[in-house]
Write a protein that holds these residues in place. Structure first.
Motif, mmCIF file in Angstrom:
data_model
loop_
_atom_site.group_PDB
_atom_site.id
_atom_site.type_symbol
_atom_site.label_atom_id
_atom_site.label_comp_id
_atom_site.label_asym_id
_atom_site.label_seq_id
_atom_site.Cartn_x
_atom_site.Cartn_y
_atom_site.Cartn_z
ATOM 1 N N SER A 133 17.716 62.099 23.836
ATOM 2 C CA SER A 133 18.935 61.798 23.084
ATOM 3 C C SER A 133 19.009 60.298 22.823
ATOM 4 O O SER A 133 18.221 59.503 23.355
ATOM 5 N N GLU A 134 19.999 59.920 22.001
ATOM 6 C CA GLU A 134 20.166 58.499 21.695
ATOM 7 C C GLU A 134 20.540 57.710 22.946
ATOM 8 O O GLU A 134 20.038 56.603 23.172
ATOM 9 N N GLU A 135 21.427 58.267 23.782
ATOM 10 C CA GLU A 135 21.788 57.592 25.035
ATOM 11 C C GLU A 135 20.572 57.476 25.949
ATOM 12 O O GLU A 135 20.390 56.474 26.635
ATOM 13 N N GLN A 138 18.266 54.448 25.163
ATOM 14 C CA GLN A 138 18.684 53.166 25.734
ATOM 15 C C GLN A 138 18.521 53.149 27.249
ATOM 16 O O GLN A 138 18.054 52.152 27.815
ATOM 17 N N GLU A 139 18.888 54.238 27.910
ATOM 18 C CA GLU A 139 18.859 54.263 29.369
ATOM 19 C C GLU A 139 17.442 54.358 29.932
ATOM 20 O O GLU A 139 17.140 53.774 30.978
#
Length: 295
Positions: A133-135, A138-139
């Protein structure tokens, strides 16, 4: 939406069977309406709308398809679409998320960094497979890789370079390495800003002590240079006086002294009624001044 379609379809069949058994027109009408609604739900289940500045990744029974561009896209009703924003996203590593780094000397510093990144649309499938996912991008990718690179770059520089003299160079090195690391994964890093670097309290105390020591050393060196310059000046002055005395000693012959004596008498006679005997007894003696005003 697919669940609603199936539910409406089942309801249509049930209503139709009930209406047929009871020969009731109302039940059949309800069955027809349910059937139409089921068809419409099925159509909508096959339509996936991807918003502007987004890219969709379709997954059908665990199989990942080609990225879906923004707009209306038709696919299987069993397809689940995960979207990624293609707008730049700011990753702010500051506050409680600031990066604690160590210099080549072991000094602890704290760096505030902003990483501006965006998803490359054509690589959305790869990012989905890596992060989900997009989150997750980043994570799992941007944040840990950025922190690792920041620490590695600072470890190659001294503390003084880290918070003062080489900050611009360090920022450039961090930006280049982050772009090089994330670009093959489908992440476009548009900017990396090393906003602030400050030493830890312990390191700051060491810096202050070093500055005080350097200032004391500079004052001592300046005092030594001043004393040396003064001593040199005095040596030059003493040598000049000695040389002058030697020249004067060589130049004061008897004839010179005799002539100076006569000149002195001449000057005295201009303002006082005196006369002078020859300077001394004989031609080279001491001068004798005779005052004519006294008996």
């Amino acid at each position: 939406m697919l669940f609603l379609c199936v539910l409406l379809l089942v309801a249509a069949v049930v209503l139709y069977l009930v209406g047929r058994a009871q020969d009731g027109g109302g039940w059949k009408l309800g069955a027809a309406i349910s059937a139409v609604a089921a068809v419409l739900s099925g159509i909508f289940a096959c339509v996936h709308v991807v918003s502007a500045y987004e890219v969709g990744v379709p997954v059908t029974f665990g199989s990942v398809g080609e990225p879906l561009s923004s707009g209306v896209n038709l696919s299987s009703p069993f397809t689940d679409v995960t979207t990624f924003s293609t707008r730049p996203v700011d990753l702010n590593l500051d506050g409680k998320d600031r990066v604690e780094v160590r210099s080549a000397e072991g000094g602890v510093l704290y760096a505030d960094v902003t990483v501006k990144w965006a998803v490359v649309p054509k690589d959305a499938v790869r990012l989905y497979q890596l992060a989900g996912s997009e989150e997750g991008v980043q994570e799992r990718l941007v944040t840990p890789d950025s922190r690792e690179i920041i620490r590695n770059v600072f470890a190659q520089h001294t503390s003084e370079e880290g918070y003062a003299s080489a900050r611009e160079q360090i920022g450039t090195e961090i930006a280049d390495l982050i772009k090089k690391r994330l670009s093959p994964r489908g992440i476009d890093v548009t900017a990396v800003n090393l906003r602030n670097v400050r030493p830890s309290e312990k390191l700051q105390d060491q810096i202050d002590a070093k500055l005080q020591q350097e200032q004391a050393t500079q004052r001592a060196e300046e005092a030594a240079r001043t004393a040396e310059a003064e001593a040199k000046r005095r040596r030059i002055e003493a040598k000049g006086i000695a040389d002058s005395n030697k020249i004067l000693e060589r130049s004061l012959s008897d004839k010179v002294l005799y002539n100076q004596c006569l000149e002195a008498f001449k000057e005295a006679a201009k303002s006082h009624p005196v006369y002078a005997s020859p300077c001394g007894a004989g031609s080279g003696g001491s001068p004798v001044i005779v005052d004519g005003t006294k008996n």
